[in-house]
Design a protein around this motif. Structure first.
Motif, PDB file in Angstrom:
ATOM      1  N   PRO A 126      40.523  32.923  44.680  1.00 35.87           N
ATOM      2  CA  PRO A 126      41.806  33.530  45.088  1.00 35.87           C
ATOM      3  C   PRO A 126      41.689  34.405  46.336  1.00 35.87           C
ATOM      4  CG  PRO A 126      41.484  33.735  42.729  1.00 35.87           C
ATOM      5  CD  PRO A 126      40.188  33.246  43.294  1.00 35.87           C
ATOM      6  N   ILE A 127      40.576  35.111  46.474  1.00 30.00           N
ATOM      7  CA  ILE A 127      40.371  35.963  47.655  1.00 30.00           C
ATOM      8  C   ILE A 127      40.247  35.105  48.901  1.00 30.00           C
ATOM      9  CG2 ILE A 127      38.860  37.695  48.709  1.00 30.00           C
ATOM     10  CD1 ILE A 127      38.064  38.555  45.894  1.00 30.00           C
ATOM     11  N   LEU A 128      39.501  34.017  48.815  1.00 34.95           N
ATOM     12  CA  LEU A 128      39.369  33.111  49.961  1.00 34.95           C
ATOM     13  C   LEU A 128      40.720  32.487  50.320  1.00 34.95           C
ATOM     14  CD1 LEU A 128      36.006  31.274  49.103  1.00 34.95           C
ATOM     15  CD2 LEU A 128      36.366  33.256  50.591  1.00 34.95           C
ATOM     16  N   ASN A 129      41.506  32.190  49.300  1.00 33.72           N
ATOM     17  CA  ASN A 129      42.858  31.647  49.531  1.00 33.72           C
ATOM     18  C   ASN A 129      43.688  32.599  50.372  1.00 33.72           C
ATOM     19  OD1 ASN A 129      43.801  29.120  48.773  1.00 33.72           O
ATOM     20  ND2 ASN A 129      44.003  29.657  46.630  1.00 33.72           N
ATOM     21  N   ILE A 130      43.700  33.861  49.984  1.00 37.76           N
ATOM     22  CA  ILE A 130      44.506  34.866  50.680  1.00 37.76           C
ATOM     23  C   ILE A 130      43.999  35.075  52.100  1.00 37.76           C
ATOM     24  CG2 ILE A 130      45.148  37.304  50.689  1.00 37.76           C
ATOM     25  CD1 ILE A 130      45.122  37.180  47.607  1.00 37.76           C
ATOM     26  N   LEU A 131      42.678  35.092  52.286  1.00 35.49           N
ATOM     27  CA  LEU A 131      42.110  35.271  53.624  1.00 35.49           C
ATOM     28  C   LEU A 131      42.491  34.125  54.553  1.00 35.49           C
ATOM     29  CD1 LEU A 131      38.559  36.608  52.697  1.00 35.49           C
ATOM     30  CD2 LEU A 131      40.386  37.890  53.810  1.00 35.49           C
ATOM     31  N   VAL A 132      42.441  32.907  54.041  1.00 41.86           N
ATOM     32  CA  VAL A 132      42.825  31.754  54.855  1.00 41.86           C
ATOM     33  C   VAL A 132      44.308  31.815  55.200  1.00 41.86           C
ATOM     34  CG1 VAL A 132      43.113  29.249  54.835  1.00 41.86           C
ATOM     35  CG2 VAL A 132      40.987  30.250  54.045  1.00 41.86           C
ATOM     36  N   LEU A 151      31.610  35.572  41.580  1.00 43.29           N
ATOM     37  CA  LEU A 151      32.282  36.473  40.658  1.00 43.29           C
ATOM     38  C   LEU A 151      32.569  35.743  39.345  1.00 43.29           C
ATOM     39  CD1 LEU A 151      34.892  38.155  43.067  1.00 43.29           C
ATOM     40  CD2 LEU A 151      32.739  39.127  42.240  1.00 43.29           C
ATOM     41  N   PRO A 152      32.760  36.475  38.256  1.00 41.59           N
ATOM     42  CA  PRO A 152      33.113  35.819  36.981  1.00 41.59           C
ATOM     43  C   PRO A 152      34.412  35.026  37.118  1.00 41.59           C
ATOM     44  CG  PRO A 152      32.496  38.117  36.629  1.00 41.59           C
ATOM     45  CD  PRO A 152      32.597  37.933  38.112  1.00 41.59           C
ATOM     46  N   HIS A 153      34.454  33.870  36.484  1.00 42.61           N
ATOM     47  CA  HIS A 153      35.631  33.004  36.579  1.00 42.61           C
ATOM     48  C   HIS A 153      36.834  33.559  35.832  1.00 42.61           C
ATOM     49  CE1 HIS A 153      33.201  29.110  37.644  1.00 42.61           C
ATOM     50  NE2 HIS A 153      33.225  30.010  38.603  1.00 42.61           N
ATOM     51  N   GLY A 154      36.611  34.345  34.808  1.00 46.70           N
ATOM     52  CA  GLY A 154      37.740  34.858  34.029  1.00 46.70           C
ATOM     53  C   GLY A 154      38.351  33.785  33.153  1.00 46.70           C
ATOM     54  N   GLN A 155      39.559  34.053  32.662  1.00 47.52           N
ATOM     55  CA  GLN A 155      40.255  33.125  31.778  1.00 47.52           C
ATOM     56  C   GLN A 155      40.996  32.080  32.595  1.00 47.52           C
ATOM     57  OE1 GLN A 155      40.058  33.082  28.406  1.00 47.52           O
ATOM     58  NE2 GLN A 155      41.302  31.209  28.405  1.00 47.52           N
ATOM     59  N   LEU A 156      40.710  30.811  32.337  1.00 46.99           N
ATOM     60  CA  LEU A 156      41.337  29.722  33.071  1.00 46.99           C
ATOM     61  C   LEU A 156      42.851  29.784  32.946  1.00 46.99           C
ATOM     62  CD1 LEU A 156      40.921  27.035  34.662  1.00 46.99           C
ATOM     63  CD2 LEU A 156      40.996  25.860  32.453  1.00 46.99           C
ATOM     64  N   GLY A 157      43.546  29.736  34.096  1.00 45.50           N
ATOM     65  CA  GLY A 157      44.995  29.738  34.106  1.00 45.50           C
ATOM     66  C   GLY A 157      45.620  31.089  34.354  1.00 45.50           C
ATOM     67  N   GLU A 158      44.842  32.166  34.279  1.00 45.85           N
ATOM     68  CA  GLU A 158      45.379  33.494  34.552  1.00 45.85           C
ATOM     69  C   GLU A 158      45.338  33.785  36.041  1.00 45.85           C
ATOM     70  OE1 GLU A 158      43.440  36.442  32.227  1.00 45.85           O
ATOM     71  OE2 GLU A 158      44.275  35.740  30.325  1.00 45.85           O
ATOM     72  N   ILE A 171      49.015  33.703  46.776  1.00 48.74           N
ATOM     73  CA  ILE A 171      48.613  34.459  45.589  1.00 48.74           C
ATOM     74  C   ILE A 171      48.307  33.539  44.409  1.00 48.74           C
ATOM     75  CG2 ILE A 171      49.392  36.153  43.883  1.00 48.74           C
ATOM     76  CD1 ILE A 171      51.003  37.482  46.094  1.00 48.74           C
ATOM     77  N   ARG A 172      49.103  32.467  44.248  1.00 49.56           N
ATOM     78  CA  ARG A 172      48.973  31.602  43.080  1.00 49.56           C
ATOM     79  C   ARG A 172      48.502  30.194  43.434  1.00 49.56           C
ATOM     80  NH1 ARG A 172      51.549  33.029  38.480  1.00 49.56           N
ATOM     81  NH2 ARG A 172      51.969  30.834  38.051  1.00 49.56           N
ATOM     82  N   GLY A 173      47.933  30.025  44.623  1.00 46.43           N
ATOM     83  CA  GLY A 173      47.510  28.695  45.051  1.00 46.43           C
ATOM     84  C   GLY A 173      46.390  28.107  44.219  1.00 46.43           C
ATOM     85  N   HIS A 174      45.632  28.961  43.523  1.00 44.81           N
ATOM     86  CA  HIS A 174      44.545  28.448  42.678  1.00 44.81           C
ATOM     87  C   HIS A 174      45.038  28.023  41.299  1.00 44.81           C
ATOM     88  CE1 HIS A 174      45.091  32.628  41.672  1.00 44.81           C
ATOM     89  NE2 HIS A 174      44.321  32.533  40.621  1.00 44.81           N
ATOM     90  N   LEU A 175      46.309  28.320  41.000  1.00 47.30           N
ATOM     91  CA  LEU A 175      46.856  27.965  39.696  1.00 47.30           C
ATOM     92  C   LEU A 175      47.808  26.778  39.751  1.00 47.30           C
ATOM     93  CD1 LEU A 175      47.693  31.552  38.362  1.00 47.30           C
ATOM     94  CD2 LEU A 175      45.588  30.229  38.034  1.00 47.30           C
TER      95      LEU A 175
END
Length: 219
Positions: A191-197, A176-183, A111-115
């Motif tokens: 994050p979706i690709l992270n969860i799928l892997v 997709l939009p990147h959103g706010q960095l760090g959120e 869930i938080r691997g991108h942060l």
């Protein structure tokens, strides 16, 4: 001829000592540039799921083929008539405790691997470790029944297909939009690709553990 090799080696050694390495002509450091482009603080995840996404697709496909190879390798072997597990109470308690901790770590990494340090592959390994710890103290029939009840094999294949489709869409330039960095909800598709892997690696590890225990036993 060996003197040519020796001379070439000496020349290369001198070159390494005397000629400086080329530097990137950029106002931004490489890590900062990757973070800015990917929209996630974890630059490693940004590289895996954006800069080198094409390679990551085939890494997932190779893992899928490896699991299929396990089935093919053991297809003609006779299953073990008796599979021995750890039956002493301390081993059971420690294995289940370790499995619980490993599963929670795997979910956190997915869930938080991108942060923070982590990601889909690390999460999948943690989930696979949890399954392996449960397998050494549980009945293989019970493990197989749960695997079939939750249709884990189907979910594994679906996760691979969704990952490949989303990756292909990303590679053609649709993000997709990147959103706010760090959120938590940031980084676009990463994050979706992270969860799928994580799902793919975890379920694939489950399949491999089950098949090797069935045909080769626990020890």
């Amino acid at each position: 001829m060996k003197w040519v090799y020796i001379a070439a080696g000496i020349a290369l050694f001198i070159k390494i000592l005397l000629v400086p390495n080329p530097t990137l002509d950029s106002s931004l450091p490489i890590v900062d540039s990757i973070v800015q482009d990917s929209g996630v603080p974890n630059a490693v995840t940004g590289i895996i799921f954006r800069n080198r996404l094409y390679d990551t697709i085939f890494e997932v496909v190779v893992f899928t083929i490896a699991i299929m190879g396990c089935y093919f390798l053991l297809a003609n072997e006779k299953p073990q008539s008796k599979v021995y597990q750890f039956t002493d109470e301390p081993s059971i308690v420690l294995a289940r405790l370790g499995a619980t901790i490993s599963a929670l770590v795997g979910i956190e990494l997915a869930i938080r691997g991108h942060l923070s340090p982590g990601g889909g592959f690390a999460a999948g390994v943690a989930l696979g470790t949890a399954i392996g710890l449960v397998a050494i103290v549980s009945s293989p029939e019970w493990m197989q029944a749960i695997y079939q009840r939750w249709k884990a094999a189907t979910l594994e294949k679906i996760s691979v297909l969704i990952f490949v489709v989303l990756s292909a869409i990303t590679l053609i330039g649709i993000e997709l939009p990147h959103g706010q960095l760090g959120e938590l909800f940031s980084g676009g598709i990463i994050p979706i690709l992270n969860i799928l892997v994580a799902i793919k690696v975890g379920l694939g590890s489950w399949a491999a553990v089950l098949i090797f225990i069935r045909y080769r036993g626990l020890f």
